[in-house]
Write a protein that holds these residues in place. Structure first.
Motif, short mmCIF file in Angstrom:
data_model
loop_
_atom_site.label_atom_id
_atom_site.label_comp_id
_atom_site.label_asym_id
_atom_site.label_seq_id
_atom_site.Cartn_x
_atom_site.Cartn_y
_atom_site.Cartn_z
N GLU A 1 0.85 -1.19 0.00
CA GLU A 1 0.00 0.00 0.00
C GLU A 1 0.88 1.24 0.00
O GLU A 1 1.74 1.41 0.88
CB GLU A 1 -0.94 0.03 1.22
CG GLU A 1 -1.94 1.19 1.07
CD GLU A 1 -2.75 1.48 2.32
OE1 GLU A 1 -2.55 0.84 3.36
OE2 GLU A 1 -3.60 2.40 2.24
N ASP B 1 9.64 7.73 0.67
CA ASP B 1 8.93 8.23 -0.51
C ASP B 1 8.93 7.16 -1.61
O ASP B 1 9.99 6.62 -1.95
CB ASP B 1 9.64 9.49 -1.02
CG ASP B 1 8.79 10.24 -2.02
OD1 ASP B 1 8.23 9.60 -2.94
OD2 ASP B 1 8.67 11.47 -1.88
N ALA B 2 7.74 6.88 -2.13
CA ALA B 2 7.59 5.82 -3.14
C ALA B 2 8.33 6.11 -4.44
O ALA B 2 8.36 5.27 -5.33
CB ALA B 2 6.11 5.59 -3.41
N ASP C 1 -2.99 11.67 -2.84
CA ASP C 1 -3.10 13.13 -2.95
C ASP C 1 -3.43 13.52 -4.39
O ASP C 1 -2.78 13.05 -5.32
CB ASP C 1 -1.77 13.77 -2.54
CG ASP C 1 -1.46 13.52 -1.06
OD1 ASP C 1 -2.41 13.53 -0.26
OD2 ASP C 1 -0.28 13.30 -0.73
N1 SAM Z 1 -4.53 6.10 2.22
C1 SAM Z 1 -4.96 6.86 3.37
C2 SAM Z 1 -6.45 6.88 3.44
O1 SAM Z 1 -7.11 6.52 2.44
O2 SAM Z 1 -7.00 7.24 4.48
C3 SAM Z 1 -4.35 8.27 3.37
C4 SAM Z 1 -4.74 9.16 2.23
S1 SAM Z 1 -3.82 10.70 2.23
C5 SAM Z 1 -4.81 11.76 1.25
C6 SAM Z 1 -2.47 10.36 1.13
C7 SAM Z 1 -1.22 9.89 1.85
O3 SAM Z 1 -0.26 9.49 0.89
C8 SAM Z 1 -0.57 10.98 2.70
O4 SAM Z 1 -0.39 10.51 4.02
C9 SAM Z 1 0.77 11.25 2.01
O5 SAM Z 1 1.81 11.59 2.91
C10 SAM Z 1 1.03 9.91 1.32
N2 SAM Z 1 1.89 10.00 0.13
C11 SAM Z 1 1.70 10.81 -0.94
N3 SAM Z 1 2.68 10.65 -1.84
C12 SAM Z 1 3.52 9.70 -1.33
C13 SAM Z 1 4.72 9.11 -1.80
N4 SAM Z 1 5.27 9.48 -2.96
N5 SAM Z 1 5.32 8.17 -1.03
C14 SAM Z 1 4.77 7.82 0.17
N6 SAM Z 1 3.64 8.34 0.67
C15 SAM Z 1 3.01 9.27 -0.08
#
Ligand code: SAM
Length: 213
Positions: free
Chosen positions: A42, A96-97, A118
């Motif tokens: 995930e 970071d992915a 996001d």
């Molecule tokens: N998946 C969760 C949910 O549905 O409740 C959280 C949704 S939140 C809008 C998006 C999450 O993705 C954030 O916590 C952000 O930090 C993380 N995120 C965005 N881009 C990322 C990346 N490149 N690598 C790791 N995490 C990332």
């Protein structure tokens, strides 16, 4: 809404055993550490409800979560540590992915989950979307032959963008819904963000892609 930085989170993540400190060391060897019929990943797990609950529901599979934000990552791992039982099928990456291919070898992952990623609405930021071409190229490399990417979102613009990007990159659309929760889906955990959108009466978009032939 951006969350206030939690002062305990960084040290907590550094000490937690479930957090893989240098994921690149495990490249090509994840299956020796995380046992399971399928390996799920995930990306952007937020506070970790989906990762924790799906792993509980499907203990026969391996579950790895990635989150880059230190505070929500801390909360996700704290929820993990509050659980009981055998959790050896779970691991966490605080990072970071963008580095996926440094961490995972060809074909190591079976299912990638993108939940409420996001939306990055400004055009110049579209490359940061988790369905932007650079990410899709990485997914294609780390997924197994029958591997899939599953996406859920409330955001129609991100959904349209994603459908187009996957199609242009030659992926096969396997499942598609513009109101996924219209029917019950007991098999799939409702995420933290999803809960909010559902209570606001918003439809949930969902798609599943395979790499195609
Ligand atoms: N998946 C969760 C949910 O549905 O409740 C959280 C949704 S939140 C809008 C998006 C999450 O993705 C954030 O916590 C952000 O930090 C993380 N995120 C965005 N881009 C990322 C990346 N490149 N690598 C790791 N995490 C990332």
């Amino acid at each position: 809404m951006r969350m206030r930085k939690l002062p305990w989170a960084e040290e907590y993540l550094q000490d937690a055993e479930v957090v893989i400190k240098d994921p690149s060391q495990l490249k090509g060897r994840w299956r020796t550490l995380v046992h399971g019929e399928k390996l799920h990943l995930e990306i952007g797990c937020g506070k970790g409800d989906y990762w924790n609950q799906m792993a509980k529901r499907y203990p026969q599979d391996g579950w790895i979560a990635i989150e880059k934000n230190v505070s929500v990552a801390g909360i996700a791992v704290r929820k993990f540590e509050q659980q009981e039982g055998d959790l050896s099928h779970m691991r966490f990456i605080w990072g970071d992915a963008q580095s996926l291919e440094e961490w995972f070898d060809r074909g190591e992952i079976d299912v990638i989950h993108l939940n409420f990623s996001d939306p990055w609405p400004k055009k110049r930021a579209h490359k940061k979307r988790l369905s932007a071409p650079a990410f899709l190229a990485q997914y294609a490399n780390i997924l197994s032959r029958d591997g899939t990417v599953q996406m859920k979102t409330d955001n129609s613009s991100l959904f349209e963008f994603s459908i187009l990007q996957f199609q242009q990159a030659g992926w096969k659309l396997e499942e598609f819904s513009v109101d996924y929760r219209r029917e019950p889906h007991e098999e799939d955990v409702i995420t933290e963000y999803e809960k909010r959108f559902l209570s606001a009466g918003q439809p949930i978009y969902r798609a599943v892609w395979s790499r195609g032939s």
